[in-house]
Scaffold this motif. Structure first.
Motif, short mmCIF file in Angstrom:
data_model
loop_
_atom_site.label_atom_id
_atom_site.label_comp_id
_atom_site.label_asym_id
_atom_site.label_seq_id
_atom_site.Cartn_x
_atom_site.Cartn_y
_atom_site.Cartn_z
N ALA A 1 92.51 9.38 75.67
CA ALA A 1 91.73 10.56 76.06
C ALA A 1 91.26 10.43 77.51
CB ALA A 1 90.54 10.73 75.12
N THR B 1 99.28 19.02 70.74
CA THR B 1 98.32 18.70 69.69
C THR B 1 99.02 17.88 68.62
OG1 THR B 1 96.61 19.60 68.22
CG2 THR B 1 98.72 20.76 68.29
N ARG C 1 93.32 14.57 73.81
CA ARG C 1 91.88 14.67 73.59
C ARG C 1 91.37 13.56 72.67
NH1 ARG C 1 94.44 19.06 74.02
NH2 ARG C 1 95.10 19.15 71.86
N ALA D 1 98.38 17.87 78.06
CA ALA D 1 97.10 18.38 77.56
C ALA D 1 97.30 19.50 76.56
CB ALA D 1 96.23 18.84 78.72
N GLY E 1 94.39 11.04 79.70
CA GLY E 1 95.12 12.27 79.42
C GLY E 1 96.48 11.98 78.82
N ARG F 1 92.40 13.07 69.55
CA ARG F 1 92.55 13.38 68.12
C ARG F 1 93.73 12.58 67.57
NH1 ARG F 1 93.67 19.08 66.49
NH2 ARG F 1 93.42 18.15 64.42
N ASP G 1 96.69 12.97 70.40
CA ASP G 1 96.84 13.89 71.53
C ASP G 1 95.95 13.47 72.69
OD1 ASP G 1 94.26 14.92 71.01
OD2 ASP G 1 95.02 16.64 69.90
#
Length: 223
Positions: free
Chosen positions: A119, A18, A175, A15, A122, A177, A173
């Motif tokens: 996402a 990035t 999230r 998490a 995770g 992105r 990543d």
């Protein structure tokens, strides 16, 4: 800075990554380069049958191998190289969710549907260096298990023990992105801006004179 991840990866550590971060991996990974292999895994998913190697929460990579079998029937990997992940866009969202995949990877990225699935779990997408077979192969320490031995070598599911595999770049990543989506959006914005600038410059200079038409009966003056 290159971060070192030990597999199975800590969800909090995943998490914290990035897009653009670089990592190396140590632990167990699953590798295959085969579309038919993915189709078999989809069949496992749909039927509830267990795959031949453990995939739950796994690191699952699109890597093909150049391999050979010894006279004693042992499987030996001479080198591994990434294959293009976008070949598997249609099936990867379901596989990511069903097997709760935490790390997937290869080269070329995955689409937004795969990013959305990552996402949810995770998970992250890790980009391998295309043509980096010597670097990738240097990280292999042992073959733990082979799934689907009836398939050609680079289609088999190969369970590998790796150490300091990489460096790999975070392309998607946890999230959702994606450097691939953001890169496309930036390219489109630059293209639109360039087109608008060219149009404005053309309108500012007014109509351009047409080039002279040469008569087919008269040679040009420079001839």
């Amino acid at each position: 800075m290159i971060r070192h991840l030990r597999l199975p990866a800590d969800p909090a550590e995943l998490a914290s990554l990035t897009i653009g971060d670089m990592v190396t991996l140590s632990g167990t990974i699953i590798a295959t380069a085969g579309i038919p292999t993915h189709q078999r895994l989809v069949a496992c998913m749909e039927s509830g049958e267990a795959p031949p190697v453990p995939l739950q929460g796994a690191a699952f990579f699109h890597l093909g191998s150049f391999s050979r079998e010894s006279a004693g029937g042992e499987f030996e990997i001479l080198y591994m190289n990434p294959t293009t992940s976008t070949r598997f866009n249609d099936v990867m969202p379901g596989l990511i969710r069903h097997f709760d995949l935490k790390c997937v990877g290869g080269k070329g990225g995955l689409d937004r549907h795969c990013a959305a699935a990552l996402a949810q779990t995770g998970g992250v997408y890790l980009s391998f260096l295309g043509g980096g077979a010597p670097i990738i192969s240097a990280g292999i320490r042992a073959i733990r298990q082979i799934g689907y031995p009836d398939m050609i070598a680079h289609y088999r599911l190969v369970c590998l023990e790796v150490e300091n595999l990489g460096p790999l770049t975070v392309g998607i990543d946890a999230r959702g992105r994606s450097v691939y989506d953001e890169g496309d959006a930036t390219a489109r914005a630059r293209r639109d801006a360039l087109i608008a600038q060219m149009r404005a410059e053309r309108e500012a200079t007014g109509p351009q004179a047409s080039p002279p038409v040469l008569s087919s009966r008269e040679p040009p003056k420079w001839a």
